[in-house]
Enzyme design. Structure first.
Site, PDB file in Angstrom:
ATOM      1  N   GLY A 159     -32.096   8.194 -15.079  1.00 17.50           N
ATOM      2  CA  GLY A 159     -30.724   8.632 -14.869  1.00 17.50           C
ATOM      3  C   GLY A 159     -30.208   8.267 -13.481  1.00 17.50           C
ATOM      4  N   ASP A 160     -31.071   8.402 -12.476  1.00 14.15           N
ATOM      5  CA  ASP A 160     -30.699   8.021 -11.112  1.00 14.15           C
ATOM      6  C   ASP A 160     -30.442   6.514 -11.029  1.00 14.15           C
ATOM      7  OD1 ASP A 160     -31.414  10.688 -10.637  1.00 14.15           O
ATOM      8  OD2 ASP A 160     -33.439  10.111 -10.020  1.00 14.15           O
TER       9      ASP A 160
END
Length: 304
Positions: A251-252
């Site tokens: 996600g990052d």
């Protein structure tokens, strides 16, 4: 300029164990030590794609010095507030057979003087800079510190990007952040619904956009991602095909890829494609993706 804040960074110790036996001595078949924390991960992906950023936050003790050295080795600009009496946490990531388990440390106790040092650094940000607020808040800090920081920089025309969940995210919406990036579970939790399709993700992304966010990027793991933009455009894409080796940091990586694409091409379509490509490339890798892995997916990816 892009700045990332990681209030509770970590030294991530990732180990792989095969044929794990509870209550017995087990030995690793692979291990890796990396600089961890959501904001730091965003800075790493930006750096690998050739976009500069400055990583901010708090660190302490010998693990904090190790963290800073790793950032220096990766040539990532950083300006952390160092807390001599604290210790940056160690997070243990266990890849046991086909499952992933995380044991995350608590982090430093951050005093008022250290908080003021961070605020002073943030006062140097300028109009049109981007500030990424991502990750957990240590127990020693006020729960609403994201809102306090966002209010402080918003007055000077800084673009705010928030990757948080629950009340932390909801309280920030009144400041009209440039971008928020919930996943489907976090978005569903806010509205008390289950979001299990891109169509439903678009529906609720539009709802949370009306609550204040300018742009909303929603990741749905293996089902892809959606984007609702301030100009009314929407984008949707299934997840690229590949073997998932690691979900930590995906996600990052999506957020880092999106920011890179937006800064490079100044349009949401390419930003979205870069976000999906970076997130997927990390999921298909043992650690955060390298540039060639991201670009390989980017050149093959077409949107719905």
């Amino acid at each position: 300029m892009i700045y990332t804040i990681t209030l509770n960074p970590a030294v991530d110790y990732t180990v792989k164990v095969e044929n794990y036996r509870a209550g017995e001595v087990n030995r690793t078949s692979a291990e890796n030590i990396t600089a961890g924390g959501k904001g730091i991960n965003v800075s790493v992906i930006l750096s690998r794609l050739g976009t500069e950023s400055t990583a901010l936050g708090f660190c302490g003790g010998f693990t904090g010095k190790m963290l800073l050295q790793m950032l220096d080795d990766m040539e990532i600009e950083n300006d952390f507030v160092y807390i001599p009496d604290g210790m940056t946490r160690i997070n243990v990531k266990l890849n046991i057979d086909s499952s992933e388990t995380e044991i995350n440390g608590m982090g430093c106790n951050i005093d008022e003087e250290s908080i003021e040092k961070l605020y002073h650094r943030l006062d140097e940000l300028k109009k049109n800079d981007f500030l990424v607020l991502a990750g957990s808040v240590p127990k020693s800090l006020p729960a609403d510190i994201y809102v306090t920081i966002a209010e402080r920089v918003k007055r000077r025309g800084v673009n705010i990007i928030i990757d948080a969940s629950g009340e932390l995210l909801l309280k920030s919406l009144e400041l009209k952040p440039f971008l928020i990036k919930p996943n489907n579970f976090e978005l569903g939790e806010i509205f008390g619904v289950k979001i299990d399709s891109r169509e439903k993700a678009l529906e609720y992304a539009k709802k949370i956009q009306k609550m204040g966010a300018m742009n909303v990027l929603v990741s749905l793991a293996g089902k892809g991602a959606v984007l609702v933009c301030s100009d009314g455009e929407t984008f949707s894409s299934p997840a690229p095909k590949g073997y998932v080796k690691n979900s930590v940091g995906a996600g990052d990586s999506m957020l880092g890829g999106f920011i890179h694409g937006y800064m490079k091409y100044e349009n949401f379509s390419d930003a979205f494609r870069f976000g999906i490509s970076a997130g997927s490339a990390t999921a298909f890798s043992e650690t955060l993706a390298e540039k060639d892995e991201i670009m390989n997916i980017f050149h093959k990816l077409s949107l719905d």
